[in-house]
Design a protein around this motif. Structure first.
Motif, PDB file in Angstrom:
ATOM      1  N   GLN A  19       0.794  -1.351   0.092  1.00 46.49           N
ATOM      2  CA  GLN A  19      -0.112   0.135  -0.086  1.00 46.49           C
ATOM      3  C   GLN A  19       0.944   1.341   0.192  1.00 46.49           C
ATOM      4  O   GLN A  19       0.362   2.371  -1.114  1.00 46.49           O
ATOM      5  CB  GLN A  19      -0.893   0.160   1.760  1.00 46.49           C
ATOM      6  N   VAL A  20       1.841   1.071   0.900  1.00 48.22           N
ATOM      7  CA  VAL A  20       2.893   2.245   0.712  1.00 48.22           C
ATOM      8  C   VAL A  20       3.360   2.545  -0.679  1.00 48.22           C
ATOM      9  O   VAL A  20       3.994   3.259  -0.909  1.00 48.22           O
ATOM     10  CB  VAL A  20       4.121   2.171   1.865  1.00 48.22           C
ATOM     11  N   THR A  21       3.558   1.452  -1.301  1.00 53.33           N
ATOM     12  CA  THR A  21       4.974   1.010  -2.263  1.00 53.33           C
ATOM     13  C   THR A  21       3.553   2.178  -3.558  1.00 53.33           C
ATOM     14  O   THR A  21       3.928   2.710  -4.745  1.00 53.33           O
ATOM     15  CB  THR A  21       4.682  -0.067  -2.876  1.00 53.33           C
ATOM     16  N   ASP A  22       2.373   1.740  -3.722  1.00 53.43           N
ATOM     17  CA  ASP A  22       1.113   2.407  -4.606  1.00 53.43           C
ATOM     18  C   ASP A  22       0.989   3.542  -4.315  1.00 53.43           C
ATOM     19  O   ASP A  22       0.935   4.203  -4.821  1.00 53.43           O
ATOM     20  CB  ASP A  22       0.337   1.088  -3.871  1.00 53.43           C
ATOM     21  N   LEU A  67       1.868   9.538   3.307  1.00 56.32           N
ATOM     22  CA  LEU A  67       1.443   8.856   3.457  1.00 56.32           C
ATOM     23  C   LEU A  67       0.804   8.331   4.863  1.00 56.32           C
ATOM     24  O   LEU A  67       0.884   9.057   5.825  1.00 56.32           O
ATOM     25  CB  LEU A  67       3.107   7.649   3.281  1.00 56.32           C
ATOM     26  N   PRO A  68      -0.247   7.917   4.800  1.00 56.73           N
ATOM     27  CA  PRO A  68      -1.301   7.713   6.175  1.00 56.73           C
ATOM     28  C   PRO A  68      -0.106   7.289   7.044  1.00 56.73           C
ATOM     29  O   PRO A  68      -0.204   5.526   6.610  1.00 56.73           O
ATOM     30  CB  PRO A  68      -2.302   6.992   5.514  1.00 56.73           C
ATOM     31  N   ILE A 100       7.406  -0.324   9.773  1.00 54.82           N
ATOM     32  CA  ILE A 100       6.640   0.397   8.882  1.00 54.82           C
ATOM     33  C   ILE A 100       6.639   1.810   8.844  1.00 54.82           C
ATOM     34  O   ILE A 100       6.894   2.756   8.159  1.00 54.82           O
ATOM     35  CB  ILE A 100       6.075  -0.446   7.469  1.00 54.82           C
ATOM     36  N   LYS A 101       6.067   2.087  10.247  1.00 57.64           N
ATOM     37  CA  LYS A 101       5.419   3.514  10.642  1.00 57.64           C
ATOM     38  C   LYS A 101       7.221   4.273  10.261  1.00 57.64           C
ATOM     39  O   LYS A 101       6.729   5.396  10.072  1.00 57.64           O
ATOM     40  CB  LYS A 101       5.135   3.447  11.937  1.00 57.64           C
ATOM     41  N   PRO A 102       8.019   3.867  11.434  1.00 61.97           N
ATOM     42  CA  PRO A 102       9.210   4.825  11.111  1.00 61.97           C
ATOM     43  C   PRO A 102       9.928   4.825   9.564  1.00 61.97           C
ATOM     44  O   PRO A 102      10.320   6.572   9.233  1.00 61.97           O
ATOM     45  CB  PRO A 102       9.855   4.200  11.539  1.00 61.97           C
ATOM     46  N   LEU A 103       8.969   4.568   8.772  1.00 62.14           N
ATOM     47  CA  LEU A 103       9.854   4.387   6.961  1.00 62.14           C
ATOM     48  C   LEU A 103       8.086   5.485   6.836  1.00 62.14           C
ATOM     49  O   LEU A 103       8.752   6.510   5.972  1.00 62.14           O
ATOM     50  CB  LEU A 103       9.187   3.089   6.236  1.00 62.14           C
ATOM     51  N   ALA A 104       7.305   5.406   7.031  1.00 62.50           N
ATOM     52  CA  ALA A 104       6.409   6.383   6.698  1.00 62.50           C
ATOM     53  C   ALA A 104       6.993   7.687   6.784  1.00 62.50           C
ATOM     54  O   ALA A 104       6.766   9.026   6.468  1.00 62.50           O
ATOM     55  CB  ALA A 104       4.946   5.767   6.707  1.00 62.50           C
ATOM     56  N   THR A 105       6.973   7.897   8.134  1.00 63.08           N
ATOM     57  CA  THR A 105       7.135   9.315   9.016  1.00 63.08           C
ATOM     58  C   THR A 105       8.996   9.739   8.463  1.00 63.08           C
ATOM     59  O   THR A 105       8.619  11.250   7.905  1.00 63.08           O
ATOM     60  CB  THR A 105       8.011   8.832  10.829  1.00 63.08           C
ATOM     61  N   ALA A 106       9.695   9.114   7.792  1.00 65.02           N
ATOM     62  CA  ALA A 106      10.824   9.407   7.279  1.00 65.02           C
ATOM     63  C   ALA A 106      10.842   9.820   5.820  1.00 65.02           C
ATOM     64  O   ALA A 106      11.124  10.656   4.977  1.00 65.02           O
ATOM     65  CB  ALA A 106      11.837   8.302   7.350  1.00 65.02           C
ATOM     66  N   PHE A 107       9.418   9.146   5.205  1.00 65.31           N
ATOM     67  CA  PHE A 107       9.485   9.941   3.670  1.00 65.31           C
ATOM     68  C   PHE A 107       8.488  10.658   4.167  1.00 65.31           C
ATOM     69  O   PHE A 107       8.533  11.580   2.854  1.00 65.31           O
ATOM     70  CB  PHE A 107       8.546   8.321   3.711  1.00 65.31           C
ATOM     71  N   ASN A 108       7.885  11.298   4.974  1.00 66.43           N
ATOM     72  CA  ASN A 108       7.216  12.503   5.014  1.00 66.43           C
ATOM     73  C   ASN A 108       7.785  13.323   5.079  1.00 66.43           C
ATOM     74  O   ASN A 108       7.370  14.230   4.776  1.00 66.43           O
ATOM     75  CB  ASN A 108       5.715  12.133   5.642  1.00 66.43           C
TER      76      ASN A 108
END
Length: 464
Positions: free
Chosen positions: A197-200, A214-215, A223-231
């Motif tokens: 989902q994150v990839t999409d 990213l939500p 995965i949450k740290p990855l989403a936070t860093a990407f945001n």
């Protein structure tokens, strides 16, 4: 060579791990079952040896000894696969069941004291394709005559069971590994669904959609740290794109004005014949616009060099008090024209590039003079706190709204673009100051209230 997907890798690792565990378990089970059969055979053979020994102990007379063969035959009834052999001290066989083909070493070991000739000492051999497990002991008849008794058990049925057990176990391990790999693939694919989902979501982000995020809510902890860093990266990119867009717009605006002035002046000069002095005045006016554009281009190139770390500061000792006093002398006439006084207090020395630091201080002082009301004072203070040297440039004047303070060091940024005055520059001075200070490992801050505005530089102090 095609790289395996993460799902396939985890599934294979599951299968390998399960196979290793099952193989280890199967090996232990095989050893335990085999040890159980050995113990059963030992118990069975020991019981028969005790029975035979008891019969021999009660054969004290020749008549009783003659009955031993019949008694042994009766004792072995109902025990198929059991073989017995009795030899005397000379090695002559006194009694033997059909098929009692014992290794000679087994019988000979009991004619002399040996560790192999004790209760519980099992030996295994094969005759005519049939496996046997047996033991031998020395006994004494009731008359005191020594004899060697050997008993053996046909263990073919044990081997058939063990071979079948190993085959079934091997098939079970293979099926279990396959099932584990399949289940691992299903579980891994389901577990990695948040990552897909994150990839999409990431795949749909473009330069026009940098405001998307990213939500982070509901994502697994891994995965949450990855989403936070990407945001956070998206926020930086969004800010950089916004600044770049503003930068391009500001460049176009800044260049359009002098170019427009040059075109207008040239068109007016060519519209009618003029004398030499008139053309000279037009050329002087054009020269001012060229100088302004050259200054702006030079500043932009300077910032580009500092951004790419192409300008390396020198490491000479710089007396900041001396440099500031020289700048006061340079700006003295301009300050008197604006009725602004200049005061410097304190002293400090730093290691760095003298010309770069002088340019940064010049930009701050000229900026302070420009925004100081007539009759007021610009104050420059130097100080040292531990390993840090501070330079404060303070001037009274109109308060700068708090929302503008974080962006004062942006390129081409002006608090009020509509109030730009000729000679104010292109809005790159403070950006150059910040780049120079950061190149020297320092930092710069600004504060403003209804009484004064203060820029403060912090630099590493020079070692004494």
């Amino acid at each position: 060579m095609k790289t395996l997907s993460l799902t396939a890798r985890i599934s294979l690792l599951f299968a390998v791990a399960a196979s290793l565990v099952l193989l280890s378990t199967g090996y232990l089970l095989t050893r335990v079952v085999d040890a159980h059969f050995k113990e059963v055979d030992r118990h069975e053979l020991s019981g028969k040896l005790e029975l035979i020994e008891n019969l021999f102990k009660h054969a004290a007379s020749p008549e009783q000894f003659d009955l031993l063969s019949q008694q042994l035959d009766d004792a072995l009834v109902g025990h198929p696969g059991l073989a017995v052999a009795v030899t005397d001290a000379t090695g002559r066989i006194r009694f033997a069941t059909p098929g009692a083909d014992f290794p000679r070493t087994l019988l000979q070991n009991c004619q002399t004291p040996s560790a192999a000739c004790t209760y519980g000492s099992l030996q295994q051999w094969k005759r005519a394709g049939i496996s046997y497990r047996g033991m031998a002991v020395s006994i004494a008849a009731g008359s005191g005559t020594p004899y060697t008794v050997a008993v053996a058990q046909d263990i073919e049925h044990h081997e058939i069971f063990m071979n079948t057990f190993r085959s079934v176990l091997a098939v079970a391990i293979a099926l279990a590994a396959l099932a584990t790999a399949s289940l691992g693939w299903i579980v891994t694919r389901w577990g990695l669904s948040p990552l897909r989902q994150v990839t999409d979501t990431v795949a749909g982000i473009s330069a026009e959609r940098l405001a998307d995020r990213l939500p982070a809510k509901g994502l697994p902890a891994e995965i949450k740290p990855l989403a936070t860093a990407f945001n956070a990266m998206l926020a930086r990119l969004d800010d950089s794109f916004r600044r770049l867009s503003e930068f391009s717009s500001n460049i176009a605006h800044e260049l359009r004005t002098p170019i427009s002035n040059l075109m207008t002046q040239t068109q007016v000069a060519l519209s009618s014949a003029r004398d030499k002095d008139a053309y000279k005045e037009v050329l002087y006016s054009s020269l001012e616009e060229y100088e302004r554009m050259a200054q702006m281009v030079g500043d932009m190139l300077y910032l580009a060099q500092t951004d790419n770390r192409l300008l390396k500061p020198g490491l000479e000792k710089v007396d900041l008090a001396h440099e500031i006093q020289d700048l006061f002398d340079y700006f003295e006439a301009w300050a008197e024209e604006h009725a602004v006084s200049l005061i410097q207090t304190g002293s400090a020395t730093v290691s760095g590039d003298r010309l770069m630091l002088r340019r940064a201080l010049s930009n701050l002082i000229s900026n302070a003079i420009r925004h100081t009301p007539p009759g007021q004072t610009v104050r420059v203070s130097l100080g040292r706190h531990g390993d840090t040297v501070t330079v404060s440039v303070e001037n009274p004047g109109t308060e700068i709204p708090a929302e503008h303070l974080p962006r004062l060091f942006d390129r081409f940024y002006r608090v009020d673009p509509a109030r730009q005055r000729k000679g104010d520059g292109a809005g790159l001075g403070l950006a150059i100051v910040k780049s120079i200070v950061e190149a020297h490992g320092g930092s710069i801050t600004v504060m403003s209230d209804d009484q004064k505005t203060r820029f403060q530089i912090a630099l590493p102090a020079s070692a004494k």
